[in-house]
Motif scaffolding. Structure first.
Motif, PDB file in Angstrom:
ATOM      1  N   VAL A 181      30.167  36.205  51.190  1.00 27.49           N
ATOM      2  CA  VAL A 181      30.823  35.220  50.327  1.00 27.49           C
ATOM      3  C   VAL A 181      31.235  35.907  49.030  1.00 27.49           C
ATOM      4  O   VAL A 181      30.601  36.873  48.589  1.00 27.49           O
ATOM      5  N   HIS A 182      32.304  35.404  48.413  1.00 32.63           N
ATOM      6  CA  HIS A 182      32.817  35.986  47.168  1.00 32.63           C
ATOM      7  C   HIS A 182      31.734  36.028  46.094  1.00 32.63           C
ATOM      8  O   HIS A 182      31.011  35.059  45.896  1.00 32.63           O
ATOM      9  N   ASP A 183      31.643  37.143  45.427  1.00 29.96           N
ATOM     10  CA  ASP A 183      30.681  37.423  44.365  1.00 29.96           C
ATOM     11  C   ASP A 183      29.246  37.551  44.857  1.00 29.96           C
ATOM     12  O   ASP A 183      28.301  37.568  44.054  1.00 29.96           O
ATOM     13  N   GLY A 184      29.078  37.636  46.180  1.00 28.75           N
ATOM     14  CA  GLY A 184      27.786  38.057  46.702  1.00 28.75           C
ATOM     15  C   GLY A 184      27.630  39.547  46.469  1.00 28.75           C
ATOM     16  O   GLY A 184      28.582  40.231  46.071  1.00 28.75           O
ATOM     17  N   PRO A 185      26.454  40.119  46.720  1.00 24.60           N
ATOM     18  CA  PRO A 185      26.222  41.547  46.434  1.00 24.60           C
ATOM     19  C   PRO A 185      26.885  42.477  47.455  1.00 24.60           C
ATOM     20  O   PRO A 185      26.211  43.242  48.158  1.00 24.60           O
ATOM     21  N   ALA A 186      28.211  42.415  47.516  1.00 31.09           N
ATOM     22  CA  ALA A 186      28.953  43.263  48.460  1.00 31.09           C
ATOM     23  C   ALA A 186      28.687  44.736  48.200  1.00 31.09           C
ATOM     24  O   ALA A 186      28.687  45.554  49.129  1.00 31.09           O
ATOM     25  N   TYR A 187      28.446  45.090  46.931  1.00 32.22           N
ATOM     26  CA  TYR A 187      28.223  46.482  46.551  1.00 32.22           C
ATOM     27  C   TYR A 187      26.941  47.051  47.159  1.00 32.22           C
ATOM     28  O   TYR A 187      26.757  48.267  47.191  1.00 32.22           O
ATOM     29  N   TYR A 234      35.597  46.723  30.443  1.00 31.74           N
ATOM     30  CA  TYR A 234      35.919  47.346  31.724  1.00 31.74           C
ATOM     31  C   TYR A 234      35.618  46.343  32.828  1.00 31.74           C
ATOM     32  O   TYR A 234      34.793  45.429  32.678  1.00 31.74           O
ATOM     33  N   TYR A 235      36.324  46.508  33.949  1.00 30.78           N
ATOM     34  CA  TYR A 235      36.260  45.539  35.037  1.00 30.78           C
ATOM     35  C   TYR A 235      35.729  46.198  36.305  1.00 30.78           C
ATOM     36  O   TYR A 235      36.012  47.371  36.577  1.00 30.78           O
ATOM     37  N   HIS A 236      34.973  45.423  37.054  1.00 29.08           N
ATOM     38  CA  HIS A 236      34.262  45.925  38.225  1.00 29.08           C
ATOM     39  C   HIS A 236      34.753  45.181  39.467  1.00 29.08           C
ATOM     40  O   HIS A 236      34.661  43.958  39.535  1.00 29.08           O
ATOM     41  N   PHE A 237      35.278  45.920  40.430  1.00 32.18           N
ATOM     42  CA  PHE A 237      35.752  45.352  41.693  1.00 32.18           C
ATOM     43  C   PHE A 237      35.024  46.056  42.830  1.00 32.18           C
ATOM     44  O   PHE A 237      35.000  47.290  42.882  1.00 32.18           O
ATOM     45  N   ALA A 238      34.429  45.287  43.732  1.00 32.07           N
ATOM     46  CA  ALA A 238      33.728  45.873  44.871  1.00 32.07           C
ATOM     47  C   ALA A 238      34.123  45.145  46.144  1.00 32.07           C
ATOM     48  O   ALA A 238      34.440  43.950  46.130  1.00 32.07           O
ATOM     49  N   VAL A 239      34.109  45.884  47.238  1.00 34.48           N
ATOM     50  CA  VAL A 239      34.401  45.288  48.544  1.00 34.48           C
ATOM     51  C   VAL A 239      33.588  46.031  49.598  1.00 34.48           C
ATOM     52  O   VAL A 239      33.477  47.256  49.557  1.00 34.48           O
ATOM     53  N   ASN A 240      32.988  45.267  50.507  1.00 35.26           N
ATOM     54  CA  ASN A 240      32.265  45.919  51.594  1.00 35.26           C
ATOM     55  C   ASN A 240      33.192  46.117  52.793  1.00 35.26           C
ATOM     56  O   ASN A 240      34.359  45.721  52.765  1.00 35.26           O
ATOM     57  N   ALA A 241      32.674  46.711  53.842  1.00 34.34           N
ATOM     58  CA  ALA A 241      33.522  47.122  54.969  1.00 34.34           C
ATOM     59  C   ALA A 241      34.098  45.950  55.749  1.00 34.34           C
ATOM     60  O   ALA A 241      35.035  46.141  56.534  1.00 34.34           O
ATOM     61  N   ILE A 242      33.560  44.733  55.548  1.00 34.08           N
ATOM     62  CA  ILE A 242      34.131  43.562  56.226  1.00 34.08           C
ATOM     63  C   ILE A 242      35.045  42.757  55.300  1.00 34.08           C
ATOM     64  O   ILE A 242      35.508  41.689  55.668  1.00 34.08           O
ATOM     65  N   GLY A 243      35.269  43.275  54.078  1.00 34.86           N
ATOM     66  CA  GLY A 243      36.231  42.643  53.180  1.00 34.86           C
ATOM     67  C   GLY A 243      35.675  41.613  52.225  1.00 34.86           C
ATOM     68  O   GLY A 243      36.439  40.895  51.572  1.00 34.86           O
ATOM     69  N   THR A 244      34.354  41.529  52.073  1.00 31.00           N
ATOM     70  CA  THR A 244      33.765  40.610  51.100  1.00 31.00           C
ATOM     71  C   THR A 244      33.966  41.160  49.691  1.00 31.00           C
ATOM     72  O   THR A 244      33.647  42.322  49.428  1.00 31.00           O
ATOM     73  N   ARG A 245      34.482  40.323  48.794  1.00 33.40           N
ATOM     74  CA  ARG A 245      34.846  40.779  47.451  1.00 33.40           C
ATOM     75  C   ARG A 245      33.782  40.416  46.416  1.00 33.40           C
ATOM     76  O   ARG A 245      33.118  39.402  46.509  1.00 33.40           O
ATOM     77  N   LYS A 292      33.299  41.405  34.857  1.00 33.26           N
ATOM     78  CA  LYS A 292      33.663  42.120  33.626  1.00 33.26           C
ATOM     79  C   LYS A 292      32.385  42.761  33.126  1.00 33.26           C
ATOM     80  O   LYS A 292      31.466  42.071  32.677  1.00 33.26           O
ATOM     81  N   GLY A 293      32.284  44.091  33.241  1.00 30.19           N
ATOM     82  CA  GLY A 293      31.015  44.740  32.968  1.00 30.19           C
ATOM     83  C   GLY A 293      29.985  44.232  33.961  1.00 30.19           C
ATOM     84  O   GLY A 293      30.180  44.273  35.172  1.00 30.19           O
ATOM     85  N   PHE A 294      28.880  43.672  33.434  1.00 33.06           N
ATOM     86  CA  PHE A 294      27.838  43.104  34.300  1.00 33.06           C
ATOM     87  C   PHE A 294      28.007  41.597  34.507  1.00 33.06           C
ATOM     88  O   PHE A 294      27.182  40.983  35.188  1.00 33.06           O
ATOM     89  N   ASP A 295      29.041  41.022  33.925  1.00 32.03           N
ATOM     90  CA  ASP A 295      29.242  39.578  33.988  1.00 32.03           C
ATOM     91  C   ASP A 295      29.987  39.183  35.257  1.00 32.03           C
ATOM     92  O   ASP A 295      31.206  39.290  35.326  1.00 32.03           O
ATOM     93  N   LYS A 296      29.267  38.693  36.252  1.00 35.91           N
ATOM     94  CA  LYS A 296      29.910  38.353  37.517  1.00 35.91           C
ATOM     95  C   LYS A 296      30.573  36.977  37.495  1.00 35.91           C
ATOM     96  O   LYS A 296      31.220  36.598  38.468  1.00 35.91           O
ATOM     97  N   SER A 297      30.430  36.248  36.383  1.00 38.10           N
ATOM     98  CA  SER A 297      31.115  34.952  36.279  1.00 38.10           C
ATOM     99  C   SER A 297      32.615  35.132  36.064  1.00 38.10           C
ATOM    100  O   SER A 297      33.396  34.207  36.282  1.00 38.10           O
ATOM    101  N   TRP A 298      33.029  36.335  35.622  1.00 40.39           N
ATOM    102  CA  TRP A 298      34.454  36.628  35.450  1.00 40.39           C
ATOM    103  C   TRP A 298      35.086  36.796  36.817  1.00 40.39           C
ATOM    104  O   TRP A 298      34.521  37.441  37.711  1.00 40.39           O
ATOM    105  N   ASN A 299      36.255  36.209  36.985  1.00 35.58           N
ATOM    106  CA  ASN A 299      36.963  36.312  38.261  1.00 35.58           C
ATOM    107  C   ASN A 299      38.416  36.693  38.040  1.00 35.58           C
ATOM    108  O   ASN A 299      38.995  36.423  36.979  1.00 35.58           O
TER     109      ASN A 299
END
Length: 221
Positions: A106-112, A129-140, A144-151
């Motif tokens: 699910v979006h904003d789950g710990p895909a990293y 700075y902005y953080h974007f992560a995706v796992n091998a099945i495409g979960t995003r 913003k930094g450590f703030d995962k509430s930013w989308n």
């Protein structure tokens, strides 16, 4: 200001500028080319624009200068509206079946925390700075930094074959708070990292010492 004091100030400025230039020269650099043709975010990286991009891939282990066990290559392109990042993560022969099952779906789950890649972007002149992560099945995941509430309204598609899994991203400039798209990307800070679950390794392009959230050590676009 007295001449002597003015000389001291100029000397300090010169030393600071020289030090900043030396530090910048030691960071990895990559040119983000302008896309020569439209890009469809389908995870194939088969558009002509990608053929003309500059490929980076000297990944090291986190907190080490040791080369990563598996190759990870990436390129960056841009147009008037967005930044495009294409990443190819090599896996052993038959590795498509050996990749550990992803846990985040699910979006904003710990895909990293899965087999995943992470992109860190700091626009020129920005303190964020902005953080974007995706796992091998495409979960995003985005933050913003450590703030995962930013989308951000970004897109990514992942595909895989017997030799690699591939991620193709589109990150709009507007999502990064940039109203006027830059004609060229200069002095942006960037890093790409990979969580290689098959080899149980953390890979990074920039030379990071403690963890992935070290913007002062990110590479330069």
């Amino acid at each position: 200001m007295a001449p002597r004091h003015r000389y001291v100030v100029l000397l300090l400025v010169s030393i600071a500028s020289a030090w900043e230039g030396r530090v910048c020269a030691e960071l990895p650099h990559l040119t983000a080319c302008r896309a020569a043709s439209p890009i469809t975010v389908d995870g194939k990286l088969d558009e002509p624009a990608w053929d003309l991009s500059i490929v980076a891939g000297e990944m090291r282990l986190l907190s080490s200068r040791q080369a990563a066990a598996r190759a990870t290559t990436f390129s960056i392109l841009h147009d008037d509206a967005a930044l495009y990042i294409g990443v190819t993560c090599s896996i052993p022969s038959g590795g498509s079946q050996r990749l550990p099952k992803a846990k985040a779906n699910v979006h904003d789950g710990p895909a990293y925390a899965d087999e995943a890649i992470e992109c860190y972007l700091q626009p020129a002149g920005s303190s964020d700075y902005y953080h974007f992560a995706v796992n091998a099945i495409g979960t995003r995941y985005d933050g913003k930094g450590f703030d995962k509430s930013w989308n951000c309204d970004w897109a990514v598609t992942c595909t895989r074959n017997e030799k690699a899994w591939v991620a193709e991203m589109r990150i709009p400039f507007a999502g990064l708070g940039i109203e006027r798209a830059p004609t060229a990307l200069a002095d942006w800070r960037f890093n790409l990292s990979r969580n290689d679950k098959i080899n149980q390794q953390y890979h990074t392009w920039a030379d990071l010492k403690r963890g992935f959230h070290e913007p002062q050590s990110f590479g330069v676009l």
